[in-house]
Motif scaffolding. Structure first.
Motif, PDB file in Angstrom:
ATOM      1  N   PRO A 123       0.831  -1.213   0.000  1.00 15.27           N
ATOM      2  CA  PRO A 123       0.000   0.000   0.000  1.00 15.27           C
ATOM      3  C   PRO A 123       0.865   1.262   0.000  1.00 15.27           C
ATOM      4  O   PRO A 123       2.031   1.244   0.402  1.00 15.27           O
ATOM      5  CB  PRO A 123      -0.793  -0.146   1.297  1.00 15.27           C
ATOM      6  CG  PRO A 123       0.045  -0.980   2.178  1.00 15.27           C
ATOM      7  CD  PRO A 123       0.778  -1.935   1.285  1.00 15.27           C
ATOM      8  N   TYR A 124       0.263   2.354  -0.430  1.00 14.07           N
ATOM      9  CA  TYR A 124       0.955   3.646  -0.477  1.00 14.07           C
ATOM     10  C   TYR A 124       0.731   4.377   0.845  1.00 14.07           C
ATOM     11  O   TYR A 124      -0.406   4.536   1.287  1.00 14.07           O
ATOM     12  CB  TYR A 124       0.427   4.482  -1.641  1.00 14.07           C
ATOM     13  CG  TYR A 124       0.751   3.895  -2.992  1.00 14.07           C
ATOM     14  CD1 TYR A 124       2.018   4.089  -3.561  1.00 14.07           C
ATOM     15  CD2 TYR A 124      -0.191   3.156  -3.693  1.00 14.07           C
ATOM     16  CE1 TYR A 124       2.321   3.547  -4.792  1.00 14.07           C
ATOM     17  CE2 TYR A 124       0.109   2.609  -4.925  1.00 14.07           C
ATOM     18  CZ  TYR A 124       1.373   2.808  -5.477  1.00 14.07           C
ATOM     19  OH  TYR A 124       1.664   2.268  -6.695  1.00 14.07           O
ATOM     20  N   PHE A 152      -2.944   8.867   7.877  1.00 10.84           N
ATOM     21  CA  PHE A 152      -4.192   9.259   8.530  1.00 10.84           C
ATOM     22  C   PHE A 152      -3.879  10.084   9.770  1.00 10.84           C
ATOM     23  O   PHE A 152      -3.101   9.649  10.634  1.00 10.84           O
ATOM     24  CB  PHE A 152      -4.997   8.014   8.929  1.00 10.84           C
ATOM     25  CG  PHE A 152      -6.224   8.324   9.716  1.00 10.84           C
ATOM     26  CD1 PHE A 152      -7.329   8.911   9.111  1.00 10.84           C
ATOM     27  CD2 PHE A 152      -6.274   8.051  11.077  1.00 10.84           C
ATOM     28  CE1 PHE A 152      -8.458   9.204   9.847  1.00 10.84           C
ATOM     29  CE2 PHE A 152      -7.405   8.339  11.806  1.00 10.84           C
ATOM     30  CZ  PHE A 152      -8.505   8.919  11.194  1.00 10.84           C
ATOM     31  N   ILE A 153      -4.464  11.284   9.850  1.00  8.79           N
ATOM     32  CA  ILE A 153      -4.261  12.180  10.995  1.00  8.79           C
ATOM     33  C   ILE A 153      -5.621  12.376  11.660  1.00  8.79           C
ATOM     34  O   ILE A 153      -6.543  12.934  11.046  1.00  8.79           O
ATOM     35  CB  ILE A 153      -3.688  13.535  10.545  1.00  8.79           C
ATOM     36  CG1 ILE A 153      -2.331  13.329   9.862  1.00  8.79           C
ATOM     37  CG2 ILE A 153      -3.571  14.481  11.733  1.00  8.79           C
ATOM     38  CD1 ILE A 153      -1.801  14.571   9.178  1.00  8.79           C
ATOM     39  N   PRO A 154      -5.827  11.911  12.902  1.00 11.25           N
ATOM     40  CA  PRO A 154      -7.129  12.092  13.561  1.00 11.25           C
ATOM     41  C   PRO A 154      -7.384  13.555  13.899  1.00 11.25           C
ATOM     42  O   PRO A 154      -6.462  14.296  14.251  1.00 11.25           O
ATOM     43  CB  PRO A 154      -7.002  11.241  14.820  1.00 11.25           C
ATOM     44  CG  PRO A 154      -5.554  11.125  15.078  1.00 11.25           C
ATOM     45  CD  PRO A 154      -4.867  11.168  13.751  1.00 11.25           C
ATOM     46  N   ARG A 155      -8.630  13.986  13.828  1.00  9.26           N
ATOM     47  CA  ARG A 155      -9.031  15.360  14.108  1.00  9.26           C
ATOM     48  C   ARG A 155     -10.050  15.371  15.240  1.00  9.26           C
ATOM     49  O   ARG A 155     -10.809  14.428  15.411  1.00  9.26           O
ATOM     50  CB  ARG A 155      -9.642  16.007  12.864  1.00  9.26           C
ATOM     51  CG  ARG A 155      -8.649  16.172  11.723  1.00  9.26           C
ATOM     52  CD  ARG A 155      -9.339  16.811  10.526  1.00  9.26           C
ATOM     53  NE  ARG A 155      -8.423  16.940   9.395  1.00  9.26           N
ATOM     54  CZ  ARG A 155      -8.774  17.449   8.213  1.00  9.26           C
ATOM     55  NH1 ARG A 155     -10.035  17.862   8.017  1.00  9.26           N
ATOM     56  NH2 ARG A 155      -7.882  17.543   7.249  1.00  9.26           N
TER      57      ARG A 155
END
Length: 210
Positions: free
Chosen positions: A138-139, A144-147
């Motif tokens: 996978p790239y 992913f950055i949680p907000r």
């Protein structure tokens, strides 16, 4: 009188034969039998005497028989029997039934063949799927950055249950206060109907306690 009777001689009884019908019938039967035997004997004597039989006249003169007229030959008639017609119809029906059965058999064989082909194709597909294959990596260029959520916090509220008024009053009053309350007091003013209401409340409370 006695002397006269002694002088008369008693006649001796003479025996006479009985004239019975059975004896008469027996005599008649004997006579018939004797006559029949005599007739038979005479017939036998006549049969013993040989009598010459004359030759037929056809020995001296040949007989010319007249031929009957020749009959025309019978011509057969084309008769259509009901059984023949039924046999033809039955043969056609049997032919149609045999044809239909053969078609059904062919369809069944075709369905079985198609089913076998489908099963073989499914087996081939499953075998291909069972072969392990390398999967690409996978790239990770966009991690992913949680907000933090922008929603407001929930504010708790006290639930508002529906409680009847008489139950509210019963809960507010204690048991001692209810027992100390007297309804026999004649000085209580019942103009506004409070006395009746308190009586009902007391009765309800007593029923619940029981």
């Amino acid at each position: 009188m006695w002397k006269k009777k002694q002088k008369q001689k008693v006649k001796v009884t003479s025996q006479k034969p009985f004239m019975l019908r059975t004896e008469q019938r027996g005599k008649m039967k004997d006579e018939k039998l004797m006559k029949k035997v005599k007739d038979i004997l005479t017939e036998e004597e006549k049969m013993r005497i040989p009598i010459a039989q004359a030759l037929p006249w056809t020995v001296y003169e040949p007989e010319c028989l007249i031929k009957p007229p020749a009959k025309e030959s019978t011509k057969p008639i084309d008769v259509k029997l009901r059984s023949d017609m039924r046999a033809i119809g039955r043969a056609e029906f049997d032919h149609q039934v045999a044809k239909k059965l053969s078609l059904i058999e062919q369809q069944k064989m075709e369905m079985e063949r198609q089913k076998m082909l489908a099963e073989e194709e499914e087996i081939r597909r499953l075998r291909k799927e069972l072969i392990p294959k390398a999967q690409p990596m996978p790239y990770f260029d966009k991690p992913f950055i949680p907000r933090r959520s922008m929603k407001q916090l929930t504010i708790p509220e006290e639930p508002k249950f529906h409680i009847p008024n008489h139950k509210k009053l019963i809960k507010c009053l204690s048991f001692k206060e209810m027992r100390s309350y007297s309804f026999a007091d004649e000085n209580v003013d019942d103009s506004s109907g409070h006395l009746l209401m308190w009586r009902e409340i007391f009765n309800l409370y007593r029923d619940e306690q029981n």
